[in-house]
Design a protein around this motif. Structure first.
Motif, PDB file in Angstrom:
ATOM      1  N   LEU A  22     -71.021   5.790 -39.528  1.00 21.70           N
ATOM      2  CA  LEU A  22     -70.414   4.682 -40.255  1.00 21.70           C
ATOM      3  C   LEU A  22     -71.529   3.743 -40.707  1.00 21.70           C
ATOM      4  N   PRO A  23     -72.101   3.983 -41.894  1.00 24.92           N
ATOM      5  CA  PRO A  23     -73.223   3.158 -42.358  1.00 24.92           C
ATOM      6  C   PRO A  23     -72.738   1.793 -42.858  1.00 24.92           C
ATOM      7  N   ASN A  24     -72.897   0.789 -42.038  1.00 26.58           N
ATOM      8  CA  ASN A  24     -72.499  -0.582 -42.371  1.00 26.58           C
ATOM      9  C   ASN A  24     -71.092  -0.647 -42.956  1.00 26.58           C
ATOM     10  N   ALA A  25     -70.168   0.083 -42.349  1.00 26.52           N
ATOM     11  CA  ALA A  25     -68.763   0.037 -42.771  1.00 26.52           C
ATOM     12  C   ALA A  25     -68.173  -1.268 -42.248  1.00 26.52           C
ATOM     13  N   ALA A  26     -68.497  -2.354 -42.911  1.00 26.46           N
ATOM     14  CA  ALA A  26     -68.186  -3.686 -42.402  1.00 26.46           C
ATOM     15  C   ALA A  26     -66.690  -3.967 -42.371  1.00 26.46           C
ATOM     16  N   HIS A  27     -65.938  -3.389 -43.342  1.00 25.43           N
ATOM     17  CA  HIS A  27     -64.519  -3.704 -43.481  1.00 25.43           C
ATOM     18  C   HIS A  27     -63.677  -2.564 -42.915  1.00 25.43           C
ATOM     19  N   LEU A  28     -63.182  -2.730 -41.709  1.00 28.88           N
ATOM     20  CA  LEU A  28     -62.359  -1.711 -41.060  1.00 28.88           C
ATOM     21  C   LEU A  28     -61.054  -2.332 -40.582  1.00 28.88           C
ATOM     22  N   SER A  29     -59.980  -1.584 -40.726  1.00 31.18           N
ATOM     23  CA  SER A  29     -58.675  -2.049 -40.259  1.00 31.18           C
ATOM     24  C   SER A  29     -58.553  -1.822 -38.760  1.00 31.18           C
ATOM     25  N   SER A  30     -57.563  -2.442 -38.168  1.00 36.33           N
ATOM     26  CA  SER A  30     -57.308  -2.228 -36.733  1.00 36.33           C
ATOM     27  C   SER A  30     -56.993  -0.767 -36.454  1.00 36.33           C
ATOM     28  N   LYS A  31     -56.293  -0.129 -37.381  1.00 33.81           N
ATOM     29  CA  LYS A  31     -55.965   1.288 -37.217  1.00 33.81           C
ATOM     30  C   LYS A  31     -57.234   2.146 -37.242  1.00 33.81           C
ATOM     31  N   GLN A  32     -58.169   1.805 -38.106  1.00 36.81           N
ATOM     32  CA  GLN A  32     -59.430   2.553 -38.166  1.00 36.81           C
ATOM     33  C   GLN A  32     -60.262   2.325 -36.910  1.00 36.81           C
ATOM     34  N   LEU A  33     -60.298   1.098 -36.429  1.00 35.80           N
ATOM     35  CA  LEU A  33     -61.034   0.807 -35.193  1.00 35.80           C
ATOM     36  C   LEU A  33     -60.451   1.600 -34.030  1.00 35.80           C
ATOM     37  N   ALA A  34     -59.136   1.686 -33.965  1.00 34.19           N
ATOM     38  CA  ALA A  34     -58.495   2.441 -32.886  1.00 34.19           C
ATOM     39  C   ALA A  34     -58.817   3.926 -33.003  1.00 34.19           C
ATOM     40  N   ALA A  35     -58.843   4.460 -34.232  1.00 29.66           N
ATOM     41  CA  ALA A  35     -59.172   5.868 -34.428  1.00 29.66           C
ATOM     42  C   ALA A  35     -60.605   6.157 -34.018  1.00 29.66           C
ATOM     43  N   LEU A  36     -61.527   5.258 -34.345  1.00 28.96           N
ATOM     44  CA  LEU A  36     -62.923   5.430 -33.946  1.00 28.96           C
ATOM     45  C   LEU A  36     -63.054   5.410 -32.433  1.00 28.96           C
ATOM     46  N   GLU A  37     -62.387   4.481 -31.791  1.00 30.55           N
ATOM     47  CA  GLU A  37     -62.452   4.384 -30.327  1.00 30.55           C
ATOM     48  C   GLU A  37     -61.880   5.638 -29.672  1.00 30.55           C
ATOM     49  N   LEU A  66     -73.274   3.824 -35.668  1.00 34.04           N
ATOM     50  CA  LEU A  66     -72.832   2.637 -36.398  1.00 34.04           C
ATOM     51  C   LEU A  66     -74.069   1.849 -36.811  1.00 34.04           C
ATOM     52  N   THR A  67     -74.021   1.216 -37.962  1.00 36.64           N
ATOM     53  CA  THR A  67     -75.145   0.397 -38.377  1.00 36.64           C
ATOM     54  C   THR A  67     -74.682  -0.994 -38.797  1.00 36.64           C
ATOM     55  N   HIS A  68     -75.531  -1.956 -38.512  1.00 37.15           N
ATOM     56  CA  HIS A  68     -75.449  -3.339 -38.967  1.00 37.15           C
ATOM     57  C   HIS A  68     -74.101  -3.993 -38.655  1.00 37.15           C
ATOM     58  N   GLU A  69     -73.318  -4.364 -39.654  1.00 37.54           N
ATOM     59  CA  GLU A  69     -72.113  -5.160 -39.428  1.00 37.54           C
ATOM     60  C   GLU A  69     -70.842  -4.329 -39.422  1.00 37.54           C
ATOM     61  N   THR A  70     -70.923  -3.072 -39.077  1.00 42.94           N
ATOM     62  CA  THR A  70     -69.730  -2.221 -39.038  1.00 42.94           C
ATOM     63  C   THR A  70     -68.631  -2.873 -38.196  1.00 42.94           C
ATOM     64  N   GLY A  71     -67.446  -3.011 -38.787  1.00 37.26           N
ATOM     65  CA  GLY A  71     -66.283  -3.527 -38.074  1.00 37.26           C
ATOM     66  C   GLY A  71     -66.187  -5.031 -37.983  1.00 37.26           C
ATOM     67  N   CYS A  72     -67.115  -5.773 -38.593  1.00 40.34           N
ATOM     68  CA  CYS A  72     -67.097  -7.232 -38.454  1.00 40.34           C
ATOM     69  C   CYS A  72     -65.971  -7.895 -39.252  1.00 40.34           C
ATOM     70  N   TYR A  73     -65.434  -7.201 -40.254  1.00 40.66           N
ATOM     71  CA  TYR A  73     -64.389  -7.760 -41.117  1.00 40.66           C
ATOM     72  C   TYR A  73     -63.158  -6.860 -41.067  1.00 40.66           C
ATOM     73  N   ASP A  74     -62.009  -7.419 -41.432  1.00 40.37           N
ATOM     74  CA  ASP A  74     -60.839  -6.565 -41.557  1.00 40.37           C
ATOM     75  C   ASP A  74     -60.859  -5.885 -42.926  1.00 40.37           C
ATOM     76  N   GLU A  75     -59.854  -5.065 -43.210  1.00 41.84           N
ATOM     77  CA  GLU A  75     -59.870  -4.257 -44.426  1.00 41.84           C
ATOM     78  C   GLU A  75     -59.772  -5.083 -45.708  1.00 41.84           C
ATOM     79  N   MET A  76     -59.311  -6.328 -45.599  1.00 36.33           N
ATOM     80  CA  MET A  76     -59.197  -7.186 -46.781  1.00 36.33           C
ATOM     81  C   MET A  76     -60.400  -8.107 -46.951  1.00 36.33           C
ATOM     82  N   GLY A  77     -61.372  -8.000 -46.059  1.00 38.59           N
ATOM     83  CA  GLY A  77     -62.597  -8.771 -46.209  1.00 38.59           C
ATOM     84  C   GLY A  77     -62.642 -10.077 -45.455  1.00 38.59           C
ATOM     85  N   THR A  78     -61.701 -10.319 -44.558  1.00 32.43           N
ATOM     86  CA  THR A  78     -61.726 -11.523 -43.729  1.00 32.43           C
ATOM     87  C   THR A  78     -62.560 -11.262 -42.479  1.00 32.43           C
TER      88      THR A  78
END
Length: 694
Positions: free
Chosen positions: A411-426, A437-449
Motif C-alpha cells: 500500500l504505497p502511501n494509500a492515505a485515504h482508506l475506508s473503515s471497511k478497507q482497514l478491516a480487510a487489511l487487518e 505500508l508507506t508514509h501516511e497510509t490510512g491517515c484519512y478516510d475515503e472522502m479525504g477527512t
C-alpha cells in the motif's frame, strides 16, 4: 475506429449529413469482410483558434491529417465568425464556462469545450448519436467527456445547479479564483466538487449506454485514457475510468503519439497494470494503444503488451494503409498462429499493489509527487526486478477480492482508506498475509477527512506523532536484513515512534523509525516512514517541445532512480515473500523483462522482452521515431550465456517461440521439489521471445 481531421465533430455540423453517409459506406464495406466498426469522435471539443499563430497551427495540422480546411465552408465560417448555428442553437449557448473569468473555457486544443450538463447540448448530441447508430456501426466511443479548463471547469449555471443539488455546497461566484475553494483540500466543499465532477462524467457515459439500449442496440464501448492514474486527469479534468469501467467493453491505455513509443515502457507498464485491475474486476479485456513507426518499433511495443497480459492495438495514420499493414502483419500473424499462448492470460501474481483512486482524488493537491509517483515507483521497481505483481483497486481491497491468492500487499502511501478497507487489511495480515505500508497510509478516510486518531497503530506496532517536510537520512541498524548504507531523502517522512515494532532503520538524529517490521497475528507488516517509490521513480521521457500539440523533434530520455533505495525496497519485498517466490531469474541483466501467465490447459506462457537497449539511451536526446537497439544480453553487466528461470509451477516440456525466428526451440527442463527449472541460451533473445511450458 474511424478518426482523423473530423474528430472535433461539432466544428463540422454543416457536414454531418455527408459524414454520416461516408460512415454508412465504411460500415457496409467493412461488414462485407467481417470487420466491425466503432465510431469515435470528440463529444465536446471544438476548433476556435485565437491569434495568427493558432490559426496557422490549426490549418497546418489538419492539412497534415489530409483535410484541406479551405474546402469546408462551414468550418471556415465558424472560425471566421467565432460561432456556428445548428438546429437553431448557437454553439456558444452550450459552452463550458471558466469560473475564474465567467468567460468561455479554453482547452489545450486551441478551442472551447461544450458542456455535457447543458440540456441543449444533450438534446442535440443524443439526436446525433441516433443518426450514428442508424449507419449500422457496431460500437460507439464518445471521447473527451471532461471539464475545462484544467482544475476549474465548469462554472455554467447547469453545472452549478447540479453540484449544489448533489452535495449541498456552492461553487464560488464567477469571476473569482477563490483560494479558499480551488485547490484547497482542507475544504470539504472543494473535495466534494472534485468527486462530483468525476460522478458527473460517469453519469454521461451511463446516459449513453441507457440511450442505445433503450433504442434496441447493444454496442461495443471502448474506454481509454493516456494517464488516468494522474491527478491531472482526475482532479484536473474530472475524468475517472474507475467510475465507468463497468459500462465498457474494454479499457485501454493510449501511449500518446508524441511520446517516444518504445522508451515510455516503465510508466506505461504501471498504467497497464492499472487497466488490468479494472479489466479483471469487470470481466473485460484490457488493451494498450501504441503508435509505432516501423516494424521494429511495432514488434517491441506489441511485445510489451504481451508481457503485460494485454491485447495490442498498433496504429499510425501517418503511414499509408499498405505501409501500416506491412508493419503490423508479422506480429498479428504470429499471435494468431499461437492462440494457446496468447488467449485469455491469467495472472498468477502473489504480490498485490493497491492503486488508491480515493487518495489520488483528494489527497494534498494536483501534484503527482504527493501520491501517484510513489505508487508508480513501486510498480516500476517490481516490473524491472521481474517480481510478478497485480494492481488491485479500492473496492477490491474492501471486498477482499484476490486476497486468498496474494501473499504480499503493498500500500504505497494509500492515505485515504475506508473503515471497511482497514478491516480487510487487518484481517489479511492476521490470517498470515504480509503487508508493506508507506508514509501516511490510512491517515484519512475515503472522502479525504483526516482521522483524529491513527487507525493502524496496533497493526504496525508504532504510534504516529506527525510528519516532517525536512530532508532526512535513513540509518540502517546493525543486524537488520537490509542493505547497510545510509540513504538520503528529500521527501516528507512520517514520524513513527515504535511501540513493539522492530526498527530496521532510524531517521538519523531522532528516535523515530524510518523502516520497521511488526508481527501481527500470523502475518507481518513492514512500514516505511517515507515514500521510497517516489525516490526510485523512473521518469517518463521528457517532451522537448513546449507545445504539447506540436510533435517534438526528439526526447530527452530519463530513467534515473536511486539504486540504493531500489535495493532496499527489493530486500524488503524478498524478505516478506520468503524462500519460495513465484519466479526467480538468474543470469539476466537489468532490462530483460520476464513475466508469466497461466494459459489454457494449465500451461504457462513466459514472456521475455529485451528492453536493455532503451535503458542504455538514458540521458540521450533521441529522435522520434527512435532507432532501437537490442544488445546481446550475455555481454551486459549481470548477463550470462545461459539464463535460468525457476518457476513454482508444474511443467515437463518447454518450447521457445519468437516472431524473429522460423523454428521453435525445445528447452531443457528439470524439476527441483516444487520448482520447474528452465535453462535457455541468452543468444536466443533478440527483441522478444515466449516460452510455452506445459
Amino acid at each position: 475506429i474511424t478518426f482523423g481531421g473530423f474528430h472535433f465533430r461539432w466544428s463540422f455540423v454543416d457536414e454531418w449529413p455527408q459524414l454520416l453517409d461516408v460512415l454508412r459506406q465504411i460500415v457496409e464495406s467493412c461488414h462485407r469482410y467481417g470487420i466491425k466498426v466503432i465510431e469515435h469522435h470528440s463529444a465536446i471539443l471544438t476548433h476556435n483558434p485565437q491569434g495568427e499563430e493558432e490559426w496557422a497551427w490549426t490549418m497546418r495540422v489538419r492539412h497534415k491529417q489530409g483535410v484541406d480546411l479551405t474546402r469546408h465552408p462551414g468550418f471556415m465560417r465558424g472560425l471566421r465568425e467565432g460561432d456556428l448555428l445548428y438546429k437553431g442553437v448557437w454553439l456558444s449557448q452550450m459552452r463550458q464556462i471558466d469560473p475564474r473569468t465567467g468567460q468561455f473555457a479554453r482547452t489545450n486544443y486551441r478551442g472551447w469545450a461544450l458542456c455535457f450538463n447543458n440540456p441543449l447540448w444533450r438534446k442535440l448530441y443524443f439526436e446525433h448519436l441516433e443518426e450514428i447508430y442508424a449507419t449500422g456501426v457496431d460500437g460507439i466511443m464518445t471521447d473527451d467527456i471532461q471539464f475545462w479548463p484544467v482544475g476549474f471547469g465548469c462554472g455554467c449555471p447547469h453545472c452549478r445547479r447540479a453540484f449544489t443539488e448533489a452535495t449541498g455546497y456552492e461553487m464560488p461566484p464567477n469571476g473569482l479564483d477563490d483560494p479558499e475553494f480551488y485547490g484547497n483540500m482542507d475544504n470539504p466543499a472543494y473535495r466534494a466538487w472534485i468527486i462530483w465532477r468525476t460522478q458527473s462524467t460517469a453519469e454521461h457515459h451511463q446516459r449513453v449506454t441507457e440511450h442505445f439500449r433503450r433504442l434496441g442496440y447493444e454496442l461495443c464501448r471502448p474506454f481509454y485514457s493516456s494517464s488516468d492514474t494522474t491527478t491531472w486527469a482526475v482532479q484536473g479534468l474530472g475524468g475517472m475510468v474507475e467510475n465507468v469501467a463497468h459500462l465498457m467493453s474494454t479499457v485501454f491505455t493510449e501511449v500518446c503519439s508524441f511520446d517516444a513509443q518504445a522508451h515510455a515502457w516503465p510508466w506505461e507498464g504501471a498504467e497497464a497494470q492499472h487497466r488490468n485491475a479494472l479489466a479483471r474486476r469487470h470481466g473485460i479485456p484490457s488493451m494498450c494503444l501504441f503508435y509505432p513507426h516501423n516494424k521494429e518499433e511495432n514488434l517491441f511495443c506489441w511485445a510489451l503488451t504481451k508481457s503485460w497480459g494485454q491485447r495490442y492495438w498498433g496504429c499510425n495514420s501517418q503511414l499509408s494503409f499498405q505501409e501500416e499493414t506491412e508493419m503490423l502483419k508479422p506480429t498479428f500473424t504470429f499471435e494468431a498462429a499461437h492462440p494457446e499462448i496468447y488467449e485469455r492470460p491469467e495472472s498468477l501474481a502473489e504480490v498485490g499493489v493497491l492503486f488508491s483512486a480515493q487518495t489520488r482524488n483528494t489527497y494534498k493537491g494536483m501534484d503527482d509527487q504527493f501520491y501517484v509517483r510513489e505508487w508508480c515507483g513501486w510498480c516500476e521497481t517490481l516490473m524491472r526486478a521481474n517480481i510478478p505483481y497485480d494492481v488491485i483497486t479500492d473496492p477490491d481491497l474492501a471486498e477482499r477480492r484476490y486476497l486468498e491468492r496474494l501473499r504480499l500487499l503493498i500500500l504505497p502511501n494509500a492515505a485515504h482508506l475506508s473503515s471497511k478497507q482497514l478491516a480487510a487489511l487487518e484481517a489479511f495480515v492476521r490470517a498470515g498475509g504480509k503487508a508493506i505500508l508507506t508514509h501516511e497510509t490510512g491517515c484519512y478516510d475515503e472522502m479525504g477527512t483526516r482521522r483524529a486518531d491513527y487507525p493502524l497503530a496496533k497493526l504496525i506496532g508504532a504510534a504516529l506523532e506527525g510528519t516532517s517536510e525536512q530532508a532526512s537520512v535513513w540509518r540502517p541498524l546493525p543486524g537488520a536484513p537490509i542493505p547497510s548504507s545510509k540513504l538520503h531523502s528529500s521527501a516528507p517522512v512520517a514520524l513513527f515512534r515504535p511501540l513493539d515494532a522492530q526498527p530496521w532503520a532510524i531517521l538519523e538524529g531522532t528516535d523515530y523509525a524510518a523502516v520497521f517490521v511488526h508481527p501481527y497475528g500470523q502475518g507481518q507488516v513492514l512500514t516505511f516512514a517515507g515514500k521510497p517509490g517516489l525516490m526510485s521513480w523512473i521518469g517518463k521521457p521528457a517532451i522537448l517541445s513546449p507545445d504539447p500539440q506540436v510533435p517534438p523533434t526528439g526526447h530527452l530520455v530519463n530513467y534515473d532512480r536511486n539504486e540504493a533505495v531500489v535495493e532496499l525496497m527489493l530486500a524488503c519485498v524478498r524478505y516478506l515473500l520468503g524462500s519460495r517466490p513465484l519466479l526467480l531469474v538468474k543470469g539476466a541483466p537489468d532490462g530483460l523483462l520476464v513475466s508469466l501467465y497461466r494459459q489454457r490447459g494449465n500451461a504457462l506462457a513466459i514472456h521475455l522482452v529485451n528492453a536493455a537497449g532503451t535503458l542504455a539511451d538514458n540521458h540521450r536526446e533521441i529522435p522520434v521515431p527512435a532507432p532501437l537497439s537490442f544488445p546481446k544480453l550475455e555481454t551486459l553487466p549481470g548477463g550470462a550465456p545461459a539464463i535460468e528461470l525457476r518457476i513454482r509451477f508444474p511443467g515437463e516440456r518447454a518450447a521457445l517461440f519468437s516472431p524473429e525466428r522460423k523454428e521453435r526451440l525445445e528447452l531443457p527442463v528439470r524439476r527441483e521439489k516444487d520448482y520447474t527449472v528452465i535453462s535457455l541460451p541468452a543468444e536466443g533473445i533478440h527483441c522478444y521471445s515466449v516460452i510455452h511450458l506445459r
